[in-house]
Write an enzyme that holds these catalytic residues in place. Sequence first.
Site, PDB file in Angstrom:
ATOM      1  N   CYS A 268      -4.661   5.037  -7.396  1.00  0.00           N
ATOM      2  CA  CYS A 268      -4.686   6.075  -8.145  1.00  0.00           C
ATOM      3  C   CYS A 268      -3.743   6.280  -9.317  1.00  0.00           C
ATOM      4  O   CYS A 268      -3.780   7.055 -10.389  1.00  0.00           O
ATOM      5  CB  CYS A 268      -4.526   7.563  -7.267  1.00  0.00           C
ATOM      6  SG  CYS A 268      -2.530   7.480  -6.814  1.00  0.00           S
TER       7      CYS A 268
ATOM      8  N   GLN B 125       1.024   3.262   0.993  1.00  0.00           N
ATOM      9  CA  GLN B 125      -0.246   3.183   0.497  1.00  0.00           C
ATOM     10  C   GLN B 125      -0.828   1.957  -0.144  1.00  0.00           C
ATOM     11  O   GLN B 125      -1.771   1.192   0.092  1.00  0.00           O
ATOM     12  CB  GLN B 125      -0.671   4.410   0.092  1.00  0.00           C
ATOM     13  CG  GLN B 125      -0.819   5.577   0.937  1.00  0.00           C
ATOM     14  CD  GLN B 125       0.496   6.049   1.361  1.00  0.00           C
ATOM     15  OE1 GLN B 125       1.657   6.087   0.346  1.00  0.00           O
ATOM     16  NE2 GLN B 125       0.937   6.278   2.463  1.00  0.00           N
TER      17      GLN B 125
END
Length: 454
Positions: free
Chosen positions: A50, A116
């Site tokens: 992201c 993540q």
Amino acid sequence: MSLLAVGISHQTAPVALLEQFAMSRDDQVKALHELVESDHVSESLVLATCNRVEVFAEVDRFHGGVAEVSRVLARQAGATVEELSPYVTVHYEDQAVAHLFTVAAGLDSMVVGETQVLGQLRAAYALAQELGTVGRELHPVAQHALRVGKRVHAETGIDRAGANLVTVSLDHAEARVGPLAGRPALVVGAGSMGALAATTLSRRGALVTVASRSPESAARLAAAVDGDTAELADLPRAIASADVLVTCTGATGLVVSTDAVATAMAGRTGRPLAVVDLALPRDVDPGVAALPGVHVVDLALLQGERSAAGGDPVTGPVGADDVSAAHVLIEAETALLRAERQAAAVAPTVSALRSQAAEVVDAELLRLSTRLPDLDARARNEIARTVRRVVDKLLHEPTVRVKELASTPGGVDYADALRALFGLGIDAEVPTDGTRLAEAVTVDPDELRPGGAA
């Protein structure tokens, strides 16, 4: 062959530009194939998250590799290489290794210490393995990076509080609407980020509802957090019931429109709504932020806070000592991998030298047998053992030393010297030390910015 890292991230580019680079799995597959089919790239791995899209590649030419990777990234973004040049970073050899290790450890993330990205790197490596775009050069680099990421998290305190984009964003949301315990929350998206959001909301006591393009995925996630499900077609009603909306889908277009939120806000005077958009490209229409009573938390907001803090990443409870310890570990692991790669690079030279020596011995023994055909077998065997023993002893020291020296800066030059001295006509792929090569090559100032950014 040498390792090259070319990419764009939240460190150098605004979120609006990062959105142009957003890659679906199909996009990654296309990029990987395009890269390895180019002239100068033999292996490639694409890490798309992201807040970054980066290519790690084995290349035979620095400039050619940078140009080819840049073209692939520019095509993905729908822009020219020249337009993207100020935002694209370039790392080479040791710098590329250290950068990959830093990313894997979560030290280059928008929130320091988040875990993540380690899972995202593992997925990127698995995809490259599946497509066969990683080989004998990138395999050990990627595997080492995953081990380094695990070590940093296990041996330092950079993630002791589990800080990540979700927790930081929900902290913002709570600051706007109050504690989440007992409050209804809607999560749109049931992927890895959606699962993390739903789990974090549940731990904070929120009443979670999950909506997804896949009803089955939404049902599984909702069951895992003792929550409910909602249909995407019924978003306005689901939003109207929520105090917090978290979106994190993989959609390429907007998922939450201004009209849908405006409809949801009707009749809830005095009851604010916090909207957390963690998707790239964004899920929420920018117009939502202008609606009364709606507070939007997105990647652009987090990046802006980072810039306002002088470029420092969001560290939360992570201390400077923890970050320093992580960097020390990364530096040591980078040196270790360099030694391994350079030792592997001289292996063809050592093998060629021993093969050449064996051929000379065999030829001389054959010559001896033709000149002394009556020599008995016992004497012949003893002579052969003696000659081979002498050759092995003569070769032992140079081959051992060249392997040892390969792990030192400039060590591969000894392999070059060995090939020249013994006339070894092999085409060994010997990567050059990144620091020395960076000093040796002439780089167009428009191509590379100081600090390795192009």
